[in-house]
Design a protein around this motif. Sequence first.
Motif, short mmCIF file in Angstrom:
data_model
loop_
_atom_site.label_atom_id
_atom_site.label_comp_id
_atom_site.label_asym_id
_atom_site.label_seq_id
_atom_site.Cartn_x
_atom_site.Cartn_y
_atom_site.Cartn_z
N VAL A 241 0.71 -1.29 -0.10
CA VAL A 241 -0.09 0.01 0.02
C VAL A 241 0.88 1.22 0.06
O VAL A 241 0.66 2.10 -0.79
CB VAL A 241 -1.06 0.00 1.18
N THR A 242 1.88 1.12 0.76
CA THR A 242 2.99 2.65 0.78
C THR A 242 3.70 2.73 -0.54
O THR A 242 3.80 3.83 -0.88
CB THR A 242 3.55 2.47 2.15
N CYS A 243 4.04 1.64 -1.07
CA CYS A 243 4.63 1.73 -2.48
C CYS A 243 3.85 2.06 -3.46
O CYS A 243 4.13 2.86 -4.30
CB CYS A 243 5.43 0.41 -2.42
N LEU A 244 2.37 1.65 -3.34
CA LEU A 244 1.61 2.19 -4.19
C LEU A 244 1.28 3.55 -4.18
O LEU A 244 1.01 4.34 -5.08
CB LEU A 244 0.16 1.35 -4.05
N ILE A 245 1.10 3.96 -2.78
CA ILE A 245 0.81 5.54 -2.59
C ILE A 245 1.88 6.36 -3.20
O ILE A 245 1.79 7.24 -3.72
CB ILE A 245 0.60 5.79 -1.32
N SER A 246 3.22 5.76 -3.01
CA SER A 246 4.36 6.42 -3.42
C SER A 246 4.33 6.60 -5.13
O SER A 246 4.60 7.92 -5.45
CB SER A 246 5.79 5.73 -3.05
N PHE A 247 4.05 5.47 -5.81
CA PHE A 247 3.87 5.69 -7.17
C PHE A 247 2.89 6.59 -7.51
O PHE A 247 3.06 7.50 -8.56
CB PHE A 247 3.72 4.13 -7.67
N LEU A 248 1.76 6.43 -7.03
CA LEU A 248 0.49 7.42 -7.68
C LEU A 248 0.77 8.99 -7.01
O LEU A 248 0.41 9.67 -7.73
CB LEU A 248 -0.67 7.02 -6.86
N THR A 249 1.37 9.12 -5.93
CA THR A 249 1.77 10.59 -5.72
C THR A 249 2.69 11.19 -6.45
O THR A 249 2.71 12.48 -6.78
CB THR A 249 1.68 10.70 -4.15
N CYS A 250 3.57 10.42 -6.72
CA CYS A 250 4.75 10.88 -7.51
C CYS A 250 4.34 11.32 -9.01
O CYS A 250 4.60 12.43 -9.42
CB CYS A 250 5.93 9.77 -7.65
N ILE A 251 3.25 10.53 -9.73
CA ILE A 251 2.84 10.74 -10.78
C ILE A 251 2.09 12.06 -10.73
O ILE A 251 2.06 12.69 -11.65
CB ILE A 251 2.09 9.76 -11.23
N TRP A 252 1.18 11.75 -9.61
CA TRP A 252 0.31 13.15 -9.37
C TRP A 252 1.08 14.52 -9.13
O TRP A 252 0.85 15.43 -9.75
CB TRP A 252 -0.41 12.91 -8.05
N SER A 253 2.26 14.37 -8.55
CA SER A 253 3.25 15.69 -8.45
C SER A 253 3.71 16.06 -9.79
O SER A 253 3.78 17.24 -10.05
CB SER A 253 4.42 15.26 -7.41
N ALA A 254 3.88 15.13 -10.71
CA ALA A 254 4.52 15.59 -12.05
C ALA A 254 3.39 16.22 -13.00
O ALA A 254 3.72 16.88 -13.79
CB ALA A 254 4.78 14.23 -12.60
N LEU A 255 2.14 16.17 -12.54
CA LEU A 255 1.02 16.60 -13.39
C LEU A 255 0.40 17.85 -12.69
O LEU A 255 -0.67 18.32 -13.01
CB LEU A 255 0.05 15.51 -13.30
N THR A 256 1.02 18.58 -11.65
CA THR A 256 0.42 19.79 -11.01
C THR A 256 0.85 21.03 -11.82
O THR A 256 2.01 20.98 -12.66
CB THR A 256 0.98 19.83 -9.47
N ASN A 257 0.11 22.15 -11.62
CA ASN A 257 0.46 23.23 -12.39
C ASN A 257 0.53 24.48 -11.26
O ASN A 257 0.70 25.67 -11.86
CB ASN A 257 -0.48 23.44 -13.32
N THR A 258 0.21 24.39 -10.16
CA THR A 258 0.50 25.57 -8.91
C THR A 258 1.09 24.90 -7.86
O THR A 258 1.07 23.86 -7.68
CB THR A 258 -1.04 25.86 -8.82
#
Length: 627
Positions: A197-214
């Motif tokens: 679960v923690t590694c999955l959260i790391s994967f998803l939030t890293c991708i999320w961070s790459a898609l931010t604009n503010t």
Amino acid sequence: MSDFTNYNEKKEENKTIHTERKSSKKPVLDAQSKTVANLNARLANPLRGVPRDRLLGDVEIFAQERGLTHILPELKKGALLAQDPQSFTRDNNGFTEDEKRILDEEVSHRWKQTGTLYYMVVMSSMAAAVQGMDEAVINGAQILYPRQFGIGDPTSQRDSWLIGLVNSAPYLCCATISCWLTDPLNQRLGRKKTIFVTCLISFLTCIWSALTNTWWHLFIARFFLGFGIGPKSATVPVYAAECAPAPIRGALVMMWQMWTAFGIFLGDLIDLCFYFIPDRPNVTGLNWRLMLGSAGIPGLIVCFQVLFAPESPRWLISKGRYEDAYKQLCRLRFSSVQAARDLYYIHVLLEAESEMRKGRNSIVEMFTIPRNRHAALAAWIVMFGQQFCGVNVIAYYSSNVFVQSGFTQVAALASSLGWGALNWLFALPAVFTIDTFGRRNLLLFTFPCMAICLLITGFSFWSPDLKGRLAGVSIGIYLFAIFYSPGEGPVPFTYSAEAFPLYIRDLGMSFATATTWFWNFVLAITFPSLLLAFKPQGAFGWYAAWCCILWVLILLFVRETKGKTLEELDQVFAVPLKTHATYGLRQIPYGIKKFLLFQHPAETASEESSSSDEKAKDEVKEDVDKV
């Protein structure tokens, strides 16, 4: 001649200790510390002193109650081994020649282990690397994304605080929420699923961070990254310890820090590689986006890898799944006798722990009982010191520091990569030095060296010559990595894992990890503003001063734990703070004479400590025998 001198010195030392033992009063442990000592003694080996017939009878009852009668012969031999590891050498215990060979090699060839165990080691190392990459990729990204988000003014206090807030977001989450979720997650999901679960959260939030604009969107994404960092930092070392055989358990727990350092190096390498990626149509800042997003890929690899790894046998037994635990132990060990031994020993240990926890408030006892409070204070100091020695100032902001010193952005990223490489390479000797020189001695030696390195780094900014300034900054930062990696790098997690008594160890580790992540957050959020307000000279001087303060705190309040049994650790931490602080102060003139003036002073402090330890050890042993 030197041998004769050493002999005379040893003779005088023994005479002094003998005189002190006759003249000094026997130290008296307070009642609460005696209780903790007795608890630890029972938890150290609950089978100690149990007669053979009663032991084998208990095993038969255990096998019938747990539906394990089909492995009763293995369980009986395993129980004898759990009580006495050398019982296989006696002919009347029924061990086969093959079993004797395997049990002998368990000690003589301790790194000869099953493929499943090494698969678990690789998976745990990869999870540690995920941790390091999650922390490191922001180092390169934060010299790029602030301008795109409108917070890149190097003279603005507001922008400096916002950059610090974004960079420190995961550690704010770790300190306030996620570290405290470690125990409920492990209780509910187990070690494997928690890591998944923690590694999955790391994967998803890293991708999320790459898609931010503010900047605030990136802050939110990185805050949720903390849910992947905090519980993983406590679960993976525990998982490795619970799966590993005793002879290599300490070394595998040490792997966490070493491979986290490797992950930091890998993150710095990715920053350098992706810096050259140009923008695409409708995609601005593709380079920093790839930096942040790529850190999630190893987490995804661990998610797939952990599916095939064994579950922690201890967790399965705690849930009453004895048959499953035995199957997992058979995967992790060479013989069924080893698996049966570990199965039965974990069972009796958990039974003893459960009995001792009845009617006890662990949180209250961690701070009210002197023995526990002293351990908590020492763990707090080393965990606080891991951050305020200034290491993550470099891990998170070295690229900025190198740019300010006159490097180009590419050269700054390459220089940060060099720091990451040294941080990893010099973590390798720690596997050997931590049990050779001792935890406390390593810290006392490396902290003054780190202070000098930080002063070299900061003061180099006063150099009017560009080449001299670049050389000074680089040398200071690189030498800092060399001294940090074998000392304050691996010691805090190792020290905290062994300082607390067994019955509150999980709670103690949650306290320790929350401490390091909280101060990690404080350091990460404040450094950009500190750099702006006090310039690099003042900023690095600030952390050099903290290294000196921490040296004093370690000297006075951190006790040595190297090579000591649980009973001996109880006595070490039961010594009053004033007594230990006085002993630490007496070490200062002794250290100056021996290591700076190369004299041979009388080892008064060492003799008194040794004498007290021996007398106190005898007292604890008497109490244990009564139990």
